[in-house]
Structure formats: structure tokens, C-alpha cells
Design a protein around this motif. Structure first.
Motif, PDB file in Angstrom:
ATOM      1  N   VAL A  44       0.830  -1.209   0.000  1.00  0.00           N
ATOM      2  CA  VAL A  44       0.000   0.000   0.000  1.00  0.00           C
ATOM      3  C   VAL A  44       0.864   1.258   0.000  1.00  0.00           C
ATOM      4  O   VAL A  44       0.563   2.229  -0.695  1.00  0.00           O
ATOM      5  N   ARG A  45       1.949   1.245   0.744  1.00  0.00           N
ATOM      6  CA  ARG A  45       2.857   2.401   0.728  1.00  0.00           C
ATOM      7  C   ARG A  45       3.431   2.617  -0.666  1.00  0.00           C
ATOM      8  O   ARG A  45       3.535   3.745  -1.140  1.00  0.00           O
ATOM      9  N   TRP A  46       3.812   1.520  -1.313  1.00  0.00           N
ATOM     10  CA  TRP A  46       4.372   1.617  -2.657  1.00  0.00           C
ATOM     11  C   TRP A  46       3.332   2.188  -3.628  1.00  0.00           C
ATOM     12  O   TRP A  46       3.638   3.062  -4.439  1.00  0.00           O
ATOM     13  N   MET A  47       2.064   1.711  -3.519  1.00  0.00           N
ATOM     14  CA  MET A  47       1.004   2.232  -4.381  1.00  0.00           C
ATOM     15  C   MET A  47       0.779   3.720  -4.109  1.00  0.00           C
ATOM     16  O   MET A  47       0.628   4.510  -5.045  1.00  0.00           O
ATOM     17  N   ALA A  71      10.586   2.970  -1.038  1.00  0.00           N
ATOM     18  CA  ALA A  71       9.347   2.231  -1.301  1.00  0.00           C
ATOM     19  C   ALA A  71       9.541   1.253  -2.460  1.00  0.00           C
ATOM     20  O   ALA A  71       9.076   0.108  -2.405  1.00  0.00           O
ATOM     21  N   ASN A  72      10.239   1.686  -3.509  1.00  0.00           N
ATOM     22  CA  ASN A  72      10.527   0.805  -4.642  1.00  0.00           C
ATOM     23  C   ASN A  72      11.399  -0.368  -4.225  1.00  0.00           C
ATOM     24  O   ASN A  72      11.169  -1.509  -4.631  1.00  0.00           O
ATOM     25  N   LYS A  73      12.388  -0.100  -3.393  1.00  0.00           N
ATOM     26  CA  LYS A  73      13.286  -1.156  -2.921  1.00  0.00           C
ATOM     27  C   LYS A  73      12.518  -2.183  -2.091  1.00  0.00           C
ATOM     28  O   LYS A  73      12.645  -3.392  -2.300  1.00  0.00           O
ATOM     29  N   GLN A  74      11.709  -1.702  -1.154  1.00  0.00           N
ATOM     30  CA  GLN A  74      10.930  -2.612  -0.312  1.00  0.00           C
ATOM     31  C   GLN A  74       9.943  -3.432  -1.139  1.00  0.00           C
ATOM     32  O   GLN A  74       9.752  -4.628  -0.898  1.00  0.00           O
ATOM     33  N   MET A  75       9.322  -2.798  -2.135  1.00  0.00           N
ATOM     34  CA  MET A  75       8.364  -3.512  -2.975  1.00  0.00           C
ATOM     35  C   MET A  75       9.072  -4.550  -3.826  1.00  0.00           C
ATOM     36  O   MET A  75       8.556  -5.673  -3.990  1.00  0.00           O
TER      37      MET A  75
END
Length: 146
Positions: A44-47, A71-75
Motif C-alpha cells: 500500500v505504501r508503494w502504491m 518504497a521501490n526497494k521494499q516492494m
């Protein structure tokens, strides 16, 4: 690497109208069933970060380039883990039998699940209910009488 192309081609949670097959259904069930609330928060954070870049809403949220990158890295780590560890067998079968479409369908369902959890939060629900004070009750009532 082929999997990167598949994920990009899948549209990473893009909406689709086609019907999922048994292998994408199995992958969807695995992703939804075995992902955690923490995983859903990452998604959800990435979105949110991605959506915040759209010109229609970009002035409403300030997200630094470092936060976008994080956020991109975590996703990416989440996608990789879900596909190569958590749901590896289902992912292999889905890709083999249904191709890229299976990825799109499975991650779309995961995104829907994660998003729905956001909307049941009391603070989010309260914020969304603020719309009711602006409804034109008279016009809405007229719908029932016609």
C-alpha cells in the motif's frame, strides 16, 4: 532478466478485464493467503508513493526521492520473496501455463486485498465519511421516488 520483464509487463497491479485461469488463481490464493499485514503495508505504501506522482494529486503530498526509492526497494524485495520463496511453486506453474497474465491477475488480487484493509481502518473510514455532509439529500431522495 526475464522475471523483471514479466513483472513490468504485468502492469504491477494494473486492472484487467480478462478471467484468471486455475494457475493464476492458485498463485493469487498463495499471495493473499501467505502474505502478512506487514507485506500489505509495504504494498500500500508503494502504491501511495506511485500514485502521489500523478499530476492530479502531486501537490497534495510531498514525498522525497529517497522515500520513493525506499518504497521501490521494499516492494521489489517483497515481489522477489513472494515469487521465489513464499509462492515459488505456484509462480512457476502460473508462468509456465498462463504466462505474464497470471502475474498481473495474482498481484492485482493481492493489491485489492491490501487496499481493502486500508479502507477498514477507523481513521480512513472517518475521513471518507466526510463526504456525506456534502450530499444533496433532496436530489438523492428524488432517485427513489422516480
Amino acid at each position: 532478466m526475464k522475471i523483471k520483464g514479466l513483472l513490468l509487463a504485468a502492469g504491477l497491479l494494473a486492472c484487467g478485464t480478462a478471467t484468471a485461469g486455475p494457475y493464476s488463481d492458485s498463485l493469487s490464493d498463495c499471495l493473499v493467503g501467505k502474505s502478512t499485514m506487514d507485506d500489505h503495508v509495504v504494498l500500500v505504501r508503494w502504491m501511495f508513493v506511485a500514485i502521489s506522482r500523478h499530476p492530479a494529486v502531486s501537490t497534495m503530498a510531498t514525498i522525497s526521492d529517497a522515500e520513493v526509492d525506499n518504497a521501490n526497494k521494499q516492494m521489489a524485495e517483497l515481489f522477489t520473496r513472494l515469487l521465489t520463496v513464499t509462492c515459488r511453486d505456484q509462480a512457476k506453474l502460473a508462468l509456465k501455463n498462463e504466462g505474464q497474465f497470471a502475474m498481473q491477475q495474482a498481484f492485482q488480487k493481492l493489491g485489492q486485498q491490501a487496499g481493502s484493509e486500508i479502507f477498514i481502518n477507523q481513521d480512513v473510514a472517518k475521513g471518507m465519511s466526510g463526504i456525506t455532509k456534502y450530499f444533496d439529500d433532496k436530489k438523492l431522495q428524488e432517485l427513489q421516488s422516480q
